[in-house]
Design a protein around this motif. Structure first.
Motif, mmCIF file in Angstrom:
data_model
loop_
_atom_site.group_PDB
_atom_site.id
_atom_site.type_symbol
_atom_site.label_atom_id
_atom_site.label_comp_id
_atom_site.label_asym_id
_atom_site.label_seq_id
_atom_site.Cartn_x
_atom_site.Cartn_y
_atom_site.Cartn_z
ATOM 1 N N LEU A 39 19.446 17.107 10.348
ATOM 2 C CA LEU A 39 19.488 16.521 11.429
ATOM 3 C C LEU A 39 19.789 15.186 11.138
ATOM 4 O O LEU A 39 18.322 14.913 10.894
ATOM 5 N N CYS A 40 20.641 14.286 10.923
ATOM 6 C CA CYS A 40 20.244 12.701 9.523
ATOM 7 C C CYS A 40 20.459 11.985 11.035
ATOM 8 O O CYS A 40 20.704 11.638 11.848
ATOM 9 N N GLY A 41 19.346 10.840 11.258
ATOM 10 C CA GLY A 41 19.196 9.760 12.122
ATOM 11 C C GLY A 41 19.535 8.570 11.174
ATOM 12 O O GLY A 41 20.104 8.802 10.729
ATOM 13 N N ASP A 42 20.519 7.476 12.051
ATOM 14 C CA ASP A 42 21.048 6.558 11.436
ATOM 15 C C ASP A 42 19.814 5.163 11.324
ATOM 16 O O ASP A 42 20.497 4.575 10.727
ATOM 17 N N ASP A 43 18.516 5.565 10.745
ATOM 18 C CA ASP A 43 17.755 5.211 10.224
ATOM 19 C C ASP A 43 17.503 5.391 9.021
ATOM 20 O O ASP A 43 16.147 5.198 8.528
ATOM 21 N N GLY A 44 17.380 6.703 8.370
ATOM 22 C CA GLY A 44 17.101 7.099 7.455
ATOM 23 C C GLY A 44 16.921 8.942 7.878
ATOM 24 O O GLY A 44 16.149 9.430 6.929
#
Length: 360
Positions: A39-44
């Motif tokens: 799962l990738c967050g939009d903050d990296g």
């Protein structure tokens, strides 16, 4: 702190080969497939998890899990706030009920992501670790009595003092296997047996009677998962404690087992129940005075991390954690520093998230 939203979901598959074929009453495997979720967050940021769907045990497959995640879960998860666990879990349940293994691997990846965002080890989000190491029991693969005795000696030399011994179908073969192991390692080790649902009530009773003198720790899932009345009959016999595994996926299962007095103990598995449902099962067990321990599904070293964190939160487990999948693999690649230097145990990580990634 700005809200972090889930920006992408990556799903990959890997295969591991066993040192020798793994057998129980249901399956014979030389390899096992694992599904990894990132799962990738939009903050990296990232949250990782890994799960298998073991043939003969799970109604799901790696292919069905992948479809559930990529086709059904991903469109729902994208742009949801990573720290809003309640909203995410509810959305997943409404999107695709059932499919516990697919739900579980996503839930575990979400826990890793949340813990990393908060800068805390995963166990801190589960109530906190009660120990610095997680002691291990071992699983003895179904085989000839001589081969099982040899494997038991291997585990004993590593320091395992609880063995879950695979048995199947009848009393005489079970007696031969347990007797060979008992002679090989002596009386300082708890021997439990696991029928994986292969016995009938009558043959299970016969097995319990012939094994009475070996002080067997417990008999796990002797009869098929659906036969709750059969489990209750075996409990009433009072010969060997009965532990539910395949009969126990949900809190509803736990409630029925308690109502029918059909188990003396529970084998919890994150793969089949996830974090939240496992905690609901534990609450029912605690209220009913039923002990429990953490089982496993032959996870890789990285896949074992979720179980290590969860097991570290259990104050008085019924049995040592069964997180010994890596020792059954040809190339386990256990990273330096992950194991106890003194005992047969995993160290409990203290760094954020699981404290490791699939690349370790």
């Amino acid at each position: 702190m700005m809200p972090v939203r889930i920006a992408a979901i990556h799903v990959t598959q890997t295969t591991r080969r066993f040192l020798k074929p793994f057998r129980n009453a249901k399956v014979h495997m030389e390899t096992l497939d694992y599904l990894r979720v990132d799962l990738c967050g939009d903050d990296g940021s990232h949250g990782h998890a890994e799960m298998t769907a073991m043939p003969g045990y799970s109604s799901e497959t790696i292919a069905s899990m992948r479809t559930a995640i990529e086709v059904h879960f991903a469109p729902v998860l994208l742009q949801m706030e990573a720290l809003k666990e309640n909203d995410i879990i509810q959305a997943l349940r409404q999107t695709l009920p059932g499919n516990p293994y697919a739900h579980s691997v996503v839930e575990l990846a979400l826990l890793d992501l949340r813990a990393r965002l908060l800068g805390a080890p995963a166990h801190a989000l589960l109530g906190g670790a009660t120990r610095n190491e997680v002691p291990l029991g071992a699983i003895v693969t179904l085989d000839t009595p001589a081969a099982m005795a040899e494997e038991a000696r291997y585990w004993h030399a590593l320091g395992a003092r609880t063995l879950q011994v695979k048995v199947a179908l009848d009393a005489q073969s079970s007696l031969a296997r347990v007797d060979a192991i008992h002679q090989a390692i002596g009386s300082d080790t708890v021997i439990a047996i696991d029928g994986n649902g292969s016995f009938q009530v009558v043959t299970a009773l016969q097995t319990m009677k012939v094994l009475e003198r070996y002080n067997v720790g417990f008999f796990e899932q002797p009869v098929p998962a659906w036969d709750i009345q059969g489990m209750a009959t075996l409990c009433r016999a009072g010969l060997i404690p009965i532990v539910a595994d395949e009969s126990l996926f949900t809190a509803h299962d736990a409630l029925r087992i308690v109502q029918e007095r059909a188990a003396d103990g529970f084998n919890l598995k994150l793969a089949k129940s996830g974090i939240r449902e496992t905690q609901r099962i534990m609450a029912i067990a605690d209220a009913a005075g039923i002990p429990y321990g953490l089982g496993a599904m032959l996870e890789t070293p990285f896949g074992s991390l979720a179980g290590i964190h969860f097991a570290a939160t259990l104050r008085q487990p019924l049995f040592p954690a069964e997180l010994v999948g890596p020792w059954k693999m040809r190339d386990p690649r256990i990273p330096d520093g992950w194991l106890s230097q003194d005992d047969f145990a995993w160290k409990v990580p203290s760094s954020p998230g699981w404290g490791g990634t699939p690349e370790d």
